[in-house]
Scaffold this motif. Structure first.
Motif, PDB file in Angstrom:
ATOM      1  N   ARG A 141       0.816  -1.202   0.000  1.00 47.61           N
ATOM      2  CA  ARG A 141       0.000   0.000   0.000  1.00 47.61           C
ATOM      3  C   ARG A 141       0.860   1.266   0.000  1.00 47.61           C
ATOM      4  N   TRP A 145       0.586   3.289  -3.453  1.00 46.96           N
ATOM      5  CA  TRP A 145      -0.389   4.371  -3.408  1.00 46.96           C
ATOM      6  C   TRP A 145       0.098   5.616  -2.669  1.00 46.96           C
ATOM      7  N   GLU A 146       0.807   5.404  -1.564  1.00 42.71           N
ATOM      8  CA  GLU A 146       1.131   6.557  -0.729  1.00 42.71           C
ATOM      9  C   GLU A 146       2.282   7.368  -1.312  1.00 42.71           C
TER      10      GLU A 146
ATOM     11  N   GLU B   3      -0.842  -1.739 -11.352  1.00 43.34           N
ATOM     12  CA  GLU B   3      -2.011  -2.592 -11.078  1.00 43.34           C
ATOM     13  C   GLU B   3      -1.820  -3.967 -11.683  1.00 43.34           C
ATOM     14  N   PRO B  93      -7.945   2.752  -2.198  1.00 42.86           N
ATOM     15  CA  PRO B  93      -6.522   2.986  -2.002  1.00 42.86           C
ATOM     16  C   PRO B  93      -6.109   4.447  -2.005  1.00 42.86           C
ATOM     17  N   VAL B  94      -6.882   5.344  -2.602  1.00 38.92           N
ATOM     18  CA  VAL B  94      -6.307   6.672  -2.837  1.00 38.92           C
ATOM     19  C   VAL B  94      -6.960   7.830  -2.102  1.00 38.92           C
TER      20      VAL B  94
END
Lengths: 186, 165
Positions: A141, A145-146, B3, B93-94
């Motif tokens: 994650r 994403w971060e 992805e 996720p964002v």
């Protein structure tokens, strides 16, 4: 495996449960608000964005469910109990925190795995440590994403600060459980 | 791109585990594939609602207001507010990271942002409803929620202790 034996993971489930009902209410409220405030073009845009995201996630969700089912079969029950069961104590919490860092995927992988571990006799504190460590310092994650949003310096700083959170959550759960047990038998 | 890598990695794990189970017995593989697929079918409608819903909840959230309230001058009450805002932000996720990035650019305080992203990671109420409660025993979910209450404060405090790089 005896097919008549009840699987430890599956609980009795109705077609609609109350978390889903609350979610539907939340979603309908937000959707009506967006439609009223921003008009139908924006409304359709949101639906389009989320539908494609949803379709993209489907293969991952199926993979997550299969991984959990296969792990349940492959990992011997006594290994799970020995590593992360009640008797494993602090070691179990540390192991769970480490595993949480490396489990790939999204909530669609971690919750099936966590539920499977619970069904196999893992301790609640260890399972909660696993989830907490995964959500706060999970590598997949943070990297995927971060990092693009917040930049390397900030992410590293936050990550180091969050490092002990999983273990802390496990210890707090242990303390709560001990407190409840003490109250239960006066 | 990323992805596709994640998806490929997940399916490689599935294949490796399947081979492991198949070496033991084929009926066992069939049995576990069926159990995984049943779980998937149970989840799909909930996820459809949850993901469509997260989009609408995110769109309805007043991002500027959130960023404003997380300002660096807001102190402990700002951290408390950041926790509530983080818990209400939908999963996925964002969304949380995007709001955090916007707030940082808008001059929000770093401890507030750390408390916000931590609370979001821990709670994300819509995610809790979509995945966690349907899949986990309710007792364990509430235990986790209870045990997580002090964590955003501790994360913010620890980050301050280390000092910003």
């Amino acid at each position: 495996m005896d097919p008549a034996a009840p699987s430890p993971r599956r609980r009795r489930r109705g077609p609609i449960d109350w978390p889903t009902a609350i979610l539907i209410v939340l979603v309908v409220t937000a959707a009506v608000y967006v439609l009223w405030r921003d008009g139908s073009a924006r409304f359709l845009e949101v639906i389009g964005e989320d539908s494609s995201l949803f379709l993209w996630m489907m293969p991952n969700v199926l993979a997550g469910c299969l991984i959990a089912a296969l792990v349940t079969v492959l990992l011997p029950r006594d290994t799970v109990v020995r590593w992360v069961g009640k008797e494993a104590g602090f070691k179990g919490i540390l192991i769970s925190a480490g595993v949480g860092i490396i489990v790939p995927g999204g909530p669609y992988t971690i919750y099936p795995i966590a539920a499977a571990f619970l069904g196999m006799g893992a301790d609640a504190a260890a399972v909660i440590t696993l989830i907490t460590s995964w959500t706060t310092i999970g590598l997949s994650r943070s990297l995927v994403w971060e990092l693009p949003f917040l930049g390397f310096d900030f992410v590293l700083w936050r990550w180091v600060g969050a490092l002990p959170l999983g273990v802390l959550a496990g210890l707090i759960v242990r303390a709560i459980e001990r407190h409840w047990r003490m109250k239960a038998k006066p | 791109m990323i992805e596709i890598i994640v998806m490929a990695a997940l399916w490689l794990i599935v294949i490796a585990l399947s081979l492991g189970v198949a070496r033991r017995s084929f009926p066992l593989l069939h049995e576990s594939a069926k159990s995984g697929a049943t779980e998937f079918i149970y989840l799909v409608p909930r996820m459809a609602i949850g993901m469509l819903g997260s989009g609408f909840i995110a769109a309805a959230l007043p991002n500027d207001t959130v960023a404003y309230w997380l300002g660096s001058s807001s102190g402990i009450s700002g951290i408390g507010l950041a926790m509530v805002a983080g818990a209400m932000t939908p999963g996925g996720p964002v969304v949380g990271f995007a709001i955090a990035a916007a707030a940082l650019k808008g001059g929000a305080g770093a401890p507030q942002i750390i408390a916000y992203t931590t609370a979001w990671a821990l709670y994300a109420f819509p995610r809790l409803l979509t995945y966690e409660l349907p899949m986990m025993p309710a007792r364990v979910v509430w235990l986790r929620v209870l045990a997580s209450i002090p964590l955003p404060f501790i994360a913010a405090w620890l980050a301050m202790l280390i000092g910003k790089p």
